[in-house]
Design a protein around this motif. Structure first.
Motif, PDB file in Angstrom:
ATOM      1  N   LYS A   1       0.850  -1.183   0.000  1.00 36.38           N
ATOM      2  CA  LYS A   1       0.000   0.000   0.000  1.00 36.38           C
ATOM      3  C   LYS A   1       0.893   1.243   0.000  1.00 36.38           C
ATOM      4  O   LYS A   1       1.880   1.277   0.729  1.00 36.38           O
TER       5      LYS A   1
ATOM      6  N   GLN B   1       4.581   0.499  12.602  1.00 36.21           N
ATOM      7  CA  GLN B   1       4.282   0.125  11.220  1.00 36.21           C
ATOM      8  C   GLN B   1       4.622   1.280  10.282  1.00 36.21           C
ATOM      9  O   GLN B   1       4.732   2.423  10.737  1.00 36.21           O
TER      10      GLN B   1
ATOM     11  N   GLU C   1       2.582   2.573   8.569  1.00 35.78           N
ATOM     12  CA  GLU C   1       1.416   3.443   8.754  1.00 35.78           C
ATOM     13  C   GLU C   1       1.537   4.336   9.991  1.00 35.78           C
ATOM     14  O   GLU C   1       0.995   5.444  10.005  1.00 35.78           O
TER      15      GLU C   1
ATOM     16  N   ARG D   1       0.267 -11.871  12.766  1.00 37.24           N
ATOM     17  CA  ARG D   1      -0.712 -11.157  11.950  1.00 37.24           C
ATOM     18  C   ARG D   1      -2.070 -11.821  12.139  1.00 37.24           C
ATOM     19  O   ARG D   1      -2.153 -13.052  12.204  1.00 37.24           O
TER      20      ARG D   1
HETATM   21 MG    MG Z   1       1.211  -3.979   7.461  1.00 32.96          MG
END
Ligand code: MG
Ligand code: ATP
Length: 650
Positions: A276, A419, A421, A519
């Motif tokens: 992403k 992260q 992010e 995860r």
């Molecule tokens: Mg990730």
């Protein structure tokens, strides 16, 4: 497959009893010695972050600290600043111009030492050169370089003129580079003739040329001469770095950027799927990385900091470039592999440059363990005072090895969870303050609201669930590049836009410490019990024969899912039925019969991302005989093919 609630059925997590206090000398001199930061943040989180932002130089103060239109945040609204000014100019103004900024070592032994003044000059010239090529504020610039100082210059030159950089890891293929350039619509590419890796010159420009056949947005390239290899230079498009910086002025006025102007786009590692394009802006991001560097790495003027990540990952952005440099750090940058020419290269670098703070990844630590204790034992590591880890959960055994063999019981270890992010470290222990528990990242940093939520979005005080960040933070992503829908869906879709979904399964113990379980997509459901990948892998690595393990849940008619364990043995240990039984029993004893793997597949390697993280989704594809999912970020495709054969024959 829908993600299971990552609630572990196993209450007494491995080694939860082991607790280490920071050494007294460290405590006494630490940048953060008491809980006052936590208290301030608790009192007023937004005001706390405003205090942190004031560590930076702003050309115009903000009018509003936070504007929160969920899930879109704006921090320090109306404030103006420049990232390169904060990393360079202000240090020179404060008389740190002669301080060493970068101690660079090439894999082939080349050395370069650069002061802040010297980096400043390089950045100013490159910024002017980029401007001459017609790059303006807001334009995207792709950077595809080996680990050379020019990678840092390029990022800071972009931020100086307000161009948005998108760094692509130098080990990526032409395909991956092309995709990122096209997604970002970059106008300029900064690359090199090559770089050194494991003794050979990697032909970077040739790979870039292959990508550039399909990147219509690129108008120019700038090419750093690193290896001196013969390269094709396309007339009118390709320019040598040393040529473009020759006839430009030595000073480039830094662009006054809005706090919310874009600083960079960076693509995620691709561990769980298609990468992403994460968007970060200027003021909030810089605030986050600047403060966390100061708290977590306890940076002092005399320190020599070394983060071994590549600038192509977020760790390189935040803890090589913007965090350390906005704190005027002296740091080591190394170009090559840890095992070239020998397996003690990292330790020789620490000895040579007297590195005091060392930040690396569990994948590297497990490789060092596998190679044997004799390699670090042969080097003088007495300059070290702090160790860090990032990227994956660190298995308690690996943590202990790091603490004993590298830190020699003297250095706190900070296991930092964050992260691409989040932009900056979110969960960790502070090195001079909090007790450490091997295998647990620790607690949320001041100003960070992290909770464990269940499927319904309710807070779980103790036990397992989904990690969520429940309040906005300055360095949070501002979106996915050109894909607001994917942003909403990926991070805010789970609980109807109420809270940020990190995608990691986590458990919190009685002391409030967070334990990362794997995860969410990878959590296994065996006979109705949720079993965490991290726990089973740690139980395997706990056995003295095992160097590394990756486990996945495989469809099973009776149990729903059965556990398949891919195991890499340490050198000198024999594969075979006997070892397999020993390992299965080891897990059963450590965790419980429910976690006993059904199959153990011995292998020389497991599929990893280019950043070195295990890609369990591909192992599941292999085990369930599916077509492989997105493999663009896979480090070595041959590994999966080999595993497929192995799995089928076993
Ligand atoms: Mg990730
Ligand atoms: P993608 O999002 O494309 O699948 P990725 O998640 O691997 O890729 P990154 O942003 O580089 O991309 O990695 C962040 C993730 O790494 C976290 O969500 C977490 O799973 C893992 N991680 C990082 N540090 C730690 C840590 N200290 N402990 C446990 N897990 C960690």
């Amino acid at each position: 497959m829908s993600p299971h609630v990552p609630k572990t059925e196993v209450d007494d997590l491995l080694h939860e009893d082991r607790v280490f206090e920071p050494p007294l000398v460290f405590k006494n001199n630490a940048n953060v010695k008491d809980h006052s930061l936590y208290k301030q943040a608790q009192k007023n989180r937004v005001m706390f972050w405003e205090q942190c932002a004031k560590r930076l130089h702003w050309s115009k103060p903000w009018s509003k600290a936070l504007q929160w239109d969920k899930p879109f945040a704006k921090w320090f609204v109306g404030g103006k600043l420049n990232a390169s000014y904060n990393c360079l100019d202000r240090h020179i103004k404060a008389n740190f111009g002669k301080k060493t900024a970068i101690l660079w070592e090439g894999e082939n032994g080349d050395e370069r030492k650069l002061t802040y003044e010297e980096v400043y000059l390089e950045v100013n010239k490159l910024a002017n050169a980029i401007k001459v090529l017609g790059i303006n504020k807001g334009d995207r610039v792709a950077i595809y370089l080996p680990m050379v100082p020019e990678a840092v210059f390029a990022m800071l030159a972009c931020s100086r003129i307000g161009a948005v950089h998108t760094v692509v890891f130098g080990g990526f293929s032409a395909e991956a580079l092309k995709d990122r350039i096209n997604d970002a619509q970059a106008k300029l590419l900064i690359t090199a003739d090559g770089g050194y890796r494991r003794g050979s010159a990697v032909a970077l420009k040739a790979t870039a040329d292959a990508a550039l056949l399909h990147t219509p947005s690129i108008q120019d390239t700038i090419v750093v001469k690193r290896t001196g290899a013969e390269v094709a230079m396309k007339e009118g498009r390709d320019h040598w770095y040393h040529d473009v910086v020759r006839h430009v002025p030595n000073y480039c006025q830094p662009e006054e950027m809005d706090s919310e102007d874009l600083l960079f786009i960076l693509y995620t590692s691709g561990t769980t799927g298609k990468p992403k394009g994460i968007v970060h802006t200027t003021g909030g991001y810089l605030t986050g990385v600047n403060s966390t560097t100061h708290w977590v790495f306890d940076l002092k003027p005399s320190d020599v900091f070394w983060c071994t990540a590549d600038v192509g990952w977020v760790t390189g952005h935040s803890y090589i470039v913007y965090g350390p440099m906005s704190n005027a750090a002296t740091q080591v940058i190394y170009e090559g592999a840890p095992d070239h020419p020998q397996r003690d290269r990292f330790w020789k670098i620490i000895e040579k440059y007297k590195v005091s703070i060392f930040y690396t990844a569990p994948t590297a630590i497990r490789a060092f363990m596998k190679w044997g204790d004799e390699w670090p034992a042969g080097s003088d590591l007495s300059s070290l005072r702090l160790l860090g880890s990032v990227g994956e959960p660190i298995n308690p055994e690996a943590w202990m090895w790091y603490y004993e063999q590298i830190g020699r019981h003297r250095c706190p270890v900070v296991d930092t969870w964050w992260q691409t992010e989040t932009g900056a470290i979110m969960i960790t222990t502070l090195p001079g303050l909090s007790a450490m528990k091997p295998g647990s990242a620790g607690v949320p940093l001041p100003g960070v609201d992290a909770q464990i939520l269940n499927e319904q979005g309710e807070v779980i005080a103790h036990g397992g669930g989904f990690l969520s960040l429940t309040s906005p933070w300055p360095s949070m992503l501002r979106g996915i590049w050109r894909d607001p829908e994917r942003y909403q869906q990926t991070y805010w879709g789970k609980w109807e836009g109420k809270s940020y979904f990190a995608g990691d399964g986590t458990k919190r113990d009685q002391d409030g410490y967070f334990w990362f379980l794997g995860r969410v997509d990878d959590i296994m459901l065996v006979a109705g019990h949720n079993i965490s990948t991290a726990e089973v892998e740690s139980a395997l690595v706990d056995n003295h024969m095992v160097a590394e393990a990756a486990v996945v849940g495989v469809r099973d008619d009776i149990k729903g899912q059965a556990i398949a364990a891919f195991v890499i043995l340490k050198e000198g240990h024999k594969r075979g039925q006997e070892t397999e039984e020993v390992l299965k029993n080891h897990v059963a004893t450590k965790i419980g019969a429910i976690a006993r793997p059904s199959r153990v597949i011995f292998t020389a390697d497991v599929p990893k991302t280019r950043s070195g993280k295990i890609m369990r989704r591909l192992l599941r594809d292999v085990a369930e005989g599916r077509m492989l999912g997105d493999v663009t970020t896979l480090a070595d495709p041959a590994v999966v093919a080999l595993l497929k054969d192995k799995y089928d024959e076993a």
